[in-house]
Design a protein around this motif. Sequence first.
Motif, short mmCIF file in Angstrom:
data_model
loop_
_atom_site.label_atom_id
_atom_site.label_comp_id
_atom_site.label_asym_id
_atom_site.label_seq_id
_atom_site.Cartn_x
_atom_site.Cartn_y
_atom_site.Cartn_z
N GLN A 153 0.83 -1.21 0.00
CA GLN A 153 0.00 0.00 0.00
C GLN A 153 0.86 1.25 0.00
OE1 GLN A 153 -0.64 2.52 2.47
NE2 GLN A 153 -2.09 3.45 1.04
N GLN A 154 1.96 1.24 0.72
CA GLN A 154 2.85 2.40 0.75
C GLN A 154 3.50 2.63 -0.61
OE1 GLN A 154 5.55 1.62 3.96
NE2 GLN A 154 4.03 1.99 5.55
N PRO A 157 -0.53 3.29 -3.66
CA PRO A 157 -1.83 3.45 -3.00
C PRO A 157 -3.01 3.00 -3.85
CG PRO A 157 -0.47 5.41 -2.73
CD PRO A 157 0.23 4.54 -3.72
N ARG A 256 -3.02 -2.15 5.30
CA ARG A 256 -4.14 -2.85 4.67
C ARG A 256 -5.45 -2.11 4.89
NH1 ARG A 256 -5.68 -8.84 6.52
NH2 ARG A 256 -5.90 -7.69 8.47
N LEU A 259 -5.73 0.55 2.36
CA LEU A 259 -5.95 -0.04 1.04
C LEU A 259 -7.42 -0.38 0.84
CD1 LEU A 259 -4.48 -1.26 -1.52
CD2 LEU A 259 -4.53 -3.43 -0.30
N GLN A 262 -9.56 2.87 0.56
CA GLN A 262 -9.39 3.49 -0.75
C GLN A 262 -10.16 2.72 -1.82
OE1 GLN A 262 -5.12 3.40 -0.70
NE2 GLN A 262 -4.95 5.56 -0.19
#
Length: 339
Positions: A153-154, A157, A256, A259, A262
């Motif tokens: 995720q980093q 994104p 997570r 994630l 989003q």
Amino acid sequence: MEKLLTVSVAAYNGAATLQKALESCLVADESLQALLDVIIIDDGSTDGTAALAQAFVQAHPGSFRLVSKVNGGYGSTLNTAVELASGRYFRTLDCDDWFDTNALQTLLRRLQSCTADAVYTNYRTVQENGSGKAFDVCCKFDTNRVYAVGEVQQATPDLCMEMHALTLCTKTLRAAWRPMPEHCSYTDMGYTFVGMAAAQTICFVPVVLYQYRLGRDGQSVSMASYRAHTQDYIRVARILLDAAEPLAAQPAPAGRDLLLVQRARDVAQYLIELYLRFPPDRETGLALRRYDEMLCQTYPHIAAMMTNKNTRLLRAGRYLPYRTLSAWARGKQSNGGIL
């Protein structure tokens, strides 16, 4: 012999395309072929789907099996396949799509030693005229590593969460499974969300596996189908939103959790863009407003994250700019713009 990969092939009146889909599940390496578990789920077809599938079962009884059931829609085929899967990993293949067979063989080799909960591969969209576009979802990552979901995720994104890219650990998926609604379109969004909500680790296999056919009449991703099945879309979106809103309410969701938030936000926001591309009329404008007001009231934290230009303008103008934004969006669509 323990199976390595279950492929769920949902088939409803798919006789015209099913053979290509099933042939793409035949790899050259017989030892790897023996590790494949292809479940063809005939969802109440009235054409030659079952007979075609049965021919593959008879020709390759160790790799193919047929399950015939009363029609229940795509969600019901997922429910059945997750329950019956015998492979250590699980993925889907629609009966009008296909795999690159060489890529499938590469994936199977990688899965033999894989420990990740989610395995990503690239995919390609294919238009009816044969033109295509590849989507590289693996390019940012070391393909020899297993990543924690938070690391991924980093790094990206907007990590893809489409079924075309995902192979999931069956045990992990099954433990987290919640039945998908029957007779409802877009349940693939719920399936991948449930799988990624349970995943702790991810790896990447940089092959273009899934060949996703576009441009065919009647597809669920056509604008006509989106308009006819808007309530189905909302029904599935709320599965994601119900799970993600408590995560979004945290002071600073990360890894997570972020994630998933989003993904839910993007699914919710996408329908606003779709409403703007439907032929404009009073009923559509009211439906858009009711939908967004529902989001703001029921999922306020995720709604606050929906900050793309069209959503901001609609809310700031109390939805009065609807027709102007609709004309602009439909003009962009007719000129080849994408959502």
